[in-house]
Structures are given as C-alpha cells and as structure tokens.
Motif scaffolding. Structure first.
Motif, PDB file in Angstrom:
ATOM      1  N   PRO A 499       9.958   4.862  -7.203  1.00  0.00           N
ATOM      2  CA  PRO A 499       9.894   5.390  -5.832  1.00  0.00           C
ATOM      3  C   PRO A 499      11.266   5.513  -5.171  1.00  0.00           C
ATOM      4  O   PRO A 499      11.494   6.444  -4.393  1.00  0.00           O
ATOM      5  N   ARG A 545      -7.267  -4.266 -10.991  1.00  0.00           N
ATOM      6  CA  ARG A 545      -6.837  -3.432  -9.865  1.00  0.00           C
ATOM      7  C   ARG A 545      -7.323  -4.035  -8.550  1.00  0.00           C
ATOM      8  O   ARG A 545      -8.475  -4.453  -8.434  1.00  0.00           O
ATOM      9  N   SER A 550      -2.616   0.711   2.499  1.00  0.00           N
ATOM     10  CA  SER A 550      -1.394   1.504   2.621  1.00  0.00           C
ATOM     11  C   SER A 550      -0.300   0.847   1.802  1.00  0.00           C
ATOM     12  O   SER A 550      -0.436  -0.303   1.348  1.00  0.00           O
ATOM     13  N   ALA A 551       0.788   1.576   1.633  1.00  0.00           N
ATOM     14  CA  ALA A 551       1.914   1.012   0.888  1.00  0.00           C
ATOM     15  C   ALA A 551       2.513  -0.174   1.627  1.00  0.00           C
ATOM     16  O   ALA A 551       2.977  -1.135   0.999  1.00  0.00           O
ATOM     17  N   GLU A 554       0.441  -3.254   0.960  1.00  0.00           N
ATOM     18  CA  GLU A 554       0.261  -3.592  -0.446  1.00  0.00           C
ATOM     19  C   GLU A 554       0.776  -4.986  -0.811  1.00  0.00           C
ATOM     20  O   GLU A 554       0.109  -5.721  -1.548  1.00  0.00           O
ATOM     21  N   SER A 697      -2.073  -1.806  -8.390  1.00  0.00           N
ATOM     22  CA  SER A 697      -2.753  -1.022  -7.358  1.00  0.00           C
ATOM     23  C   SER A 697      -2.450   0.450  -7.596  1.00  0.00           C
ATOM     24  O   SER A 697      -1.672   0.804  -8.501  1.00  0.00           O
ATOM     25  N   LYS A 698      -3.028   1.308  -6.794  1.00  0.00           N
ATOM     26  CA  LYS A 698      -2.792   2.742  -6.951  1.00  0.00           C
ATOM     27  C   LYS A 698      -1.347   3.120  -6.662  1.00  0.00           C
ATOM     28  O   LYS A 698      -0.890   4.189  -7.065  1.00  0.00           O
ATOM     29  N   TYR A 699      -0.614   2.251  -5.980  1.00  0.00           N
ATOM     30  CA  TYR A 699       0.793   2.522  -5.676  1.00  0.00           C
ATOM     31  C   TYR A 699       1.711   2.181  -6.854  1.00  0.00           C
ATOM     32  O   TYR A 699       2.911   2.414  -6.783  1.00  0.00           O
ATOM     33  N   ASP A 700       1.133   1.633  -7.913  1.00  0.00           N
ATOM     34  CA  ASP A 700       1.895   1.337  -9.130  1.00  0.00           C
ATOM     35  C   ASP A 700       1.711   2.426 -10.179  1.00  0.00           C
ATOM     36  O   ASP A 700       1.873   2.174 -11.383  1.00  0.00           O
TER      37      ASP A 700
END
Length: 727
Positions: A499, A545, A550-551, A554, A697-700
């Motif tokens: 990111p 998971r 939100s980020a 997280e 998580s989905k942010y990974d």
C-alpha cells in the motif's frame, strides 16, 4: 550482521509504521542512530551538501587548482593576448579548451584537495566524508565548439524530444487538464507473462495503445557514445527487458513489483542507461546551443529554451552504500570514461570487500547487506566529455545518489534546535529541476523510515528560493508554469507491491505521459514451496479471516480477534500447550500492543514469553532465542523487521502464529518452512505435526495473493466461511 536500525524512532514514542534500518559500522565513525530528533538539531551536523554561501577568493582559487573540470587553463606567455581574452569574458561566454593530457587517478599530484587522505577530509568537514567545498556554478556553464556529436540530429520520434523538448501541445494540454481534474482511466494488458496496468490522464486516453516490446537496444534512441557500448555488452534483451525498456524510455512513471536477485543486474543496467542517456541528451543540447549563441553574438534572434533552474537532472534513491557502488560501477561500464576524479576517495568511503555472511544466509539478504551497509550517504556525480567526477557539489552535479536519510539530512528540517543555537536553513533548490527519479530496492527502503522517502518527494520540483546563477531566459516554459512535477519520471523497482508503494505511485506519479505498474500475471503462492518436493516442511496451515469495517479500524479488529480466538487456545489445555509457539508480528506498533498484553493480561499470568524486535540488543536477542529453544520461554514474539535485518535461525519452533502476513513472501517460506523444518530434525517431530495459524483481513489482499496464490485469493476474501486450511 547489521546492528540496530536508525532513523526510525520518533520523538516521544516508538516509530510510526516502519522505522529505519540497522546499519553496520559507519565509515565515518558516526553514532549508530539517527532519528527525527537529530533532524531537529541539524545545525550541529556540518555536512550540508548544497552549501549556498559564496566561497572566499582563496577557496575559489584553491578549487580551480583542484582540477574539478575536464580541462585546465595552461599558462599564457603572451600577456597582451591574455589581457584581451580576459576583457572578452565580460562581453560573452568563453569556449573552454579541452585538456590534452588525461592523467590516471594514481598519477594526480597528492597536493590536490580531492586527493587528500580520507582522515584529513573527515577532520576538516565534521566527519562527513560526503561533504564537499567548491564554488557553485550556474545551471549550465560549458561551451564546447568542437562537438563530436554533430551527427546526432534531434529526431521527432525520440521520446526525449516529444516529452521534454517539443511535446504535442494539444495532447499535452489535454493531459494536463486530466491531471488537474484527477481523471486517470485505467487499462491493462499482458506481455510475455507480465501484467501491465496503466493510468493515463484525461477522459479519452484509455484506448491508447501500450508500447510494444522491443528485441534489443538497437530499437532505442540512444546517444552514439552509449549505443555502441550497450550493443556490444547487451545485444539482445530477455523477455522482461523487452517489456520494461519501452515503458522506461517513453518516460512513463513505472512501478515494477518483481525485482529479484536474478534480474537485479538487468534492472540496474536499464535504470543507469536511461539516466545517463537523459543526462547526455540534456547536456549536449545545452552545449550545442551555447556554441550557437557564442557564434551569433548579440545580433541573433536564437533564444533556446533548454534548461531547468539548476543542473541536477537525475536522482537515485538507494538503501545502502554498497547499492550505490553497484550503480556507480554500472554507470562507468556504460560510459567507459577515460578518467574518474576522486575514485579512490569513493572506493575508500563506499567499498567494503570484507565477507560478512556465510553462504547459508538467504541470497536476497546477502545481496542487500553484503559490503558497506551504511544507510547515511549522498554523493553528487558530474559528467564532462571524458571524465566522471565524484563528490561534486550538488548544484554542479548531473546525477545525485543518496539514501533517504542522507538526503533528508542534506535538505534540512524546519524544526530548530532550540536555545541560542544557530538554525541552518533548509535547502532543497537542488531538487527543483530533477527530471528522472530512480528508487531501487524500494522494498528495503520500506524497512527503513519510509517518511524520509515521502519527505523527499514532497520537496521535488518546487520553485527555487534563490536564483543560483540561473539564466531564466533559457529555462523551459513548463518549469516557469510550475508543471515540472508533471514532466518528471519516477521509476520504482521493488520485490513486491505494498500500500505504501501504491500510494507513492498514485500521489507523486503525476506524469503527463502516464503511470504503469508491472507485475507477474499470476502468483503461484509461497505455500506451494512448502511441500515435500522442495525439501521443506509439510505443515497444516490454517488461515483465519476477521472482519474490519475500515482500514482505520483494522488494527483494533485484528487485536480483538487475536485475544478472543487465538490466545485461549494457548492456555486452555494447560501450561505446556503454548510451548514452542512463535508469534510473528509484522508491525512494530502491533508488536508493542501484543507484548504489553502478554505482560499484563491475567489469562497469561502463567505463560512465559520472550521478545525479539528490531530494537532488541544482540545480547538480549541471543538470550531470548536460547530461552525459547530450551523451553524456558514458551512463547517468542518476533517482528518482521527483526527478521529482515538479522534472519535469525530459530530453534524449538513447534507452532507458528502469524499475527499478520509479512510483506515479503520469502519470509513466510523462511519462517514456516525453515523454522518448522528445523524443529522436525531437532525435536524429531513427525512430518505434518507442525501447526501454522495466520490472521488476515480483506485489507491484506496484496500480501495474501503472494502467499496463497492468485487462484485462491479471490475465494478467501469473498466467501462466507472465515477459515481455510492448507496442507
């Protein structure tokens, strides 16, 4: 091995995000740590590269005697002619004479300032071997009438001409309007197994064709002095080079996300060839125009626009001095100069031939840290017709090579030292005319203080505060219109995408030619390398998971899931359940949070644990590893940056809990496969008895794809179930 990281700690607390990398012993004997508090006292460090004070007459005469240029004025025995020549200097520029006798570096007189002993240079300049004292020149000063490249006529198909010199005004204005409106439509394609994702500014640019791959350097628009060399040394490109060279030489902003030790040399060659070619084209155009102006005198109407505010045109940001040595050697191999000024001084302060690591260390680790691993440096490089000069003053240089910490120290800080201390003003004018930026080994820079990199980009291509003898009548109009950031090219070479890199590419990649990300078309996944066919352990791997709104939320969601779903499994079956558990924590802030929880939580009162982070002393780290291997500590907390800098060989690991996935997929292979595989031998565990638990998580998404593979990542992010098992 590398020692403690420096440049990463912030005043009043631990480092935010990523800190600075540990370095070996500095060649200049500095203290082993630099941080932002040190930047607040920058007036105490007399190592400013871009000194703007006018030199005294003694200093100027001494510099003239040092032979910093590629020619030397010979004594004139005709005083009348000498008088007339001196008077003519007031009416117009004087053509320089080329030096006839190019002496080797060893044959230079020892009395010359740049050939002094290194210890004397250290003492005279506050211990900074990179510090130089020489008068500042104007942006462009050389005039050479007998140019041997007159046959190199500007070509309308040359990207240098179409991007910088004479762009299509209609297309340029459309692209600039798209940049102002933040319109960046995306398109993608695949070439030779590589995925290209491109963003061009403007509404109607998504259908523009991608540059086609090229077979070799003969398809490039190179200066004749470089074309001959590269065609001899690299007559044909491999598949990756065929894809990257057209993008790079078309001045696209490039983010390459698959740098390895195997392709590093080819990528370095590409970056150096492009950078030197850009410098040569810029300098030769200015020199030719100088000759034309000198020939026509005051009566002509020729008014060239061929310059920036200052001379430096290329900036290379590198992690260590050894990386700078590799870049310099590559530049020399392409240019093949007849003379290298200050080369001995460069070798003494940058080259370290001592073998530090055994062959069993990972190849990427040895590639990064072997040699001089000091991360505090900056050096200016100046080209003349047949000479390369190192340690040139920043405003007299063509290429600047620096580490993030070294360049930020050169820029300075707005924060004063307090008290009666004199504050040294900031100076970033030498970055005002940078047109090509190369960030190599960006994944290693992420392990240093990434804020330094962002700080440097924030100070690129700003309007200069002082004139620096600039001839504004020759400055390109887009500089005066404050569009320099939209013409600058940024080339970032990294082993993987993160990111932080994506944000750097988006935020500072405002090039009107567009920005391109190049990555593998698909990732097989690091877990594929953990089977028995590779000789590594075959472990049961469970990916869990957790949901985050939100980020920003997280980190709290991750900690809550860890304490509620993972920690109870370590304590519910008795004291020995947790024995041999390695908890891998990527972020230092998360590490501090988890460490404090283990120290204070009543549920873990009977559990013993040790810690190894990037800030742990070598003796304390050795003691913690020993206690863990002997089961005196049941749990060991281990950070990603500690593994990056030290690559410890852990023993006694029966279970791995990954609080988060590492950015580097090689770390997953080394921690899971290497540590559990070693435990199978030491503890005589049966294959498959080792356990791995991974939180994500989905942010990974980017990290997860590199570990589990492109085919699996979509299902693991979108499916209802939150647990996925692999063997």
């Amino acid at each position: 091995m590398p020692s403690k990281p420096r440049g990463g700690a912030r005043r009043g607390g631990p480092p935010r995000g990523r800190g600075g990398k540990p370095t070996g012993k500095s060649s200049r004997g500095r203290a082993p740590r630099f941080d932002n508090a040190r930047l607040a006292e920058i007036d105490e460090v007399d190592d400013e590269e871009s000194e703007e004070d006018e030199p005294s007459s003694e200093e100027a005469s001494e510099d003239d005697a040092s032979g910093s240029e590629d020619e030397e004025d010979q004594p004139n025995s005709r005083p009348y002619l000498a008088l007339m020549q001196s008077l003519s200097k007031e009416s117009g520029p004087q053509a320089k004479r080329r030096k006839l006798d190019h002496q080797s570096e060893e044959a230079q007189p020892s009395s010359r300032p740049e050939q002094e002993d290194i210890s004397m240079v250290d003492e005279d300049n506050g211990g900074d071997i990179d510090h130089v004292e020489e008068p500042e020149e104007g942006p462009e000063t050389e005039i050479v009438v007998d140019d041997d490249d007159d046959d190199d006529v500007p070509d309308s198909s040359d990207p240098f001409e179409t991007h910088f010199v004479n762009p299509n005004q209609e297309e340029l204005q459309k692209r600039l309007q798209g940049i102002q409106a933040n319109e960046w439509p995306q398109s993608h394609t695949e070439q030779h197994g590589w995925r290209l994702i491109r963003n061009l500014p403007g509404k109607d640019t998504s259908g523009s064709a991608f540059p086609t791959p090229i077979p070799g350097p003969s398809s490039l628009q190179l200066k004749s002095r470089l074309a001959e060399t590269i065609n001899r040394k690299r007559p044909a490109f491999d598949k990756l080079e065929q894809v990257l060279y057209p993008l790079t030489f078309a001045y696209n902003d490039l983010l390459f996300c698959a740098r390895t030790t195997k392709n590093a040399e080819n990528l370095r060659r590409m970056a150096c060839l492009h950078s030197v070619n850009h410098v040569f084209k810029t300098r030769d155009r200015v020199i030719k125009n100088n000759a034309k102006l000198a020939k026509q005198g005051d009566n002509g109407d020729f008014e060239p626009r061929d310059q920036g505010f200052t001379r430096p045109k290329v900036l290379m940001i590198l992690p260590t001095r050894s990386a700078a040595v590799k870049m310099v050697n590559m530049i020399c191999s392409l240019c093949e100069p007849e003379q290298q000024e200050n080369r001995k001084r460069f070798d003494d302060s940058y080259v370290d031939k001592e073998v530090k690591f055994a062959a069993d260390r990972p190849e990427d680790f040895r590639d990064l840290f072997e040699g001089n691993d000091d991360d505090m440096f900056r050096i200016g490089i100046k080209f003349t017709r047949k000479t390369i000069k190192y340690f040139s003053q920043f405003y007299n240089s063509d290429i600047l090579i620096a580490s993030p910490l070294g360049l930020r120290m050169a820029i300075g800080s707005e924060e004063g030292g307090g008290g009666d201390k004199k504050q040294k003003k900031m100076d970033f004018d030498f970055l005002s005319s940078i047109e090509v930026v190369v960030v190599d080994q960006a994944d290693a820079l992420l392990m240093q203080n990434w804020e330094h990199v962002e700080y440097i980009f924030e100070h690129l291509n700003l309007q200069p505060r002082e004139a620096h003898d600039c001839d504004f009548s020759r400055v390109r109009e887009w500089y005066l219109d404050r569009h320099a950031p939209h013409f600058r090219q940024t080339v970032v070479l990294s082993a993987f995408n993160t990111p932080e890199l994506a944000e750097l590419h988006r935020r500072f990649g405002r090039n009107w030619a567009g920005r391109v990300r190049v990555q593998p078309a698909a990732y097989a996944g690091a877990i594929e390398e953990l089977g028995s066919t590779t000789g590594l352990v075959k472990a049961r791997q469970t990916f869990s998971r957790f949901e985050a709104s939100s980020a920003a939320a997280e980190p709290d969601a991750r900690f809550e899931y860890f304490t509620s779903a993972v920690v109870p499994s370590l304590t519910k079956r008795g004291r020995n359940t947790a024995a041999g558990t390695l908890v891998f924590v990527p972020s230092y802030l998360d590490f501090v949070r988890v460490r404090n929880y283990f120290a204070t939580a009543p549920a873990l009162a009977g559990v013993t644990f040790g810690v190894v982070s990037e800030y742990t002393d070598l003796s304390a780290a050795s003691r913690a590893r020993s206690h863990f291997a002997n089961c005196r500590h049941q749990i060991l907390l281990y950070t990603e940056r500690a593994h990056h800098f030290r690559r410890y060989a852990m023993r006694g690991v029966r279970r791995v809990i990954m609080y988060g996935l590492p950015d580097n997929p090689l770390f997953y292979r080394e921690v899971v496969g290497g540590y559990l595989g070693r435990s199978e031998q030491d503890l005589k565990l049966e294959p498959g008895q080792g356990v791995v638990r991974v939180l994500f998580s989905k942010y990974d998404l980017l990290k997860l794809e590199r570990v589990v593979g492109s085919k699996r990542v979509g299902k693991m992010i979108r499916e209802r179930g939150d647990t996925f098992d692999f063997v």
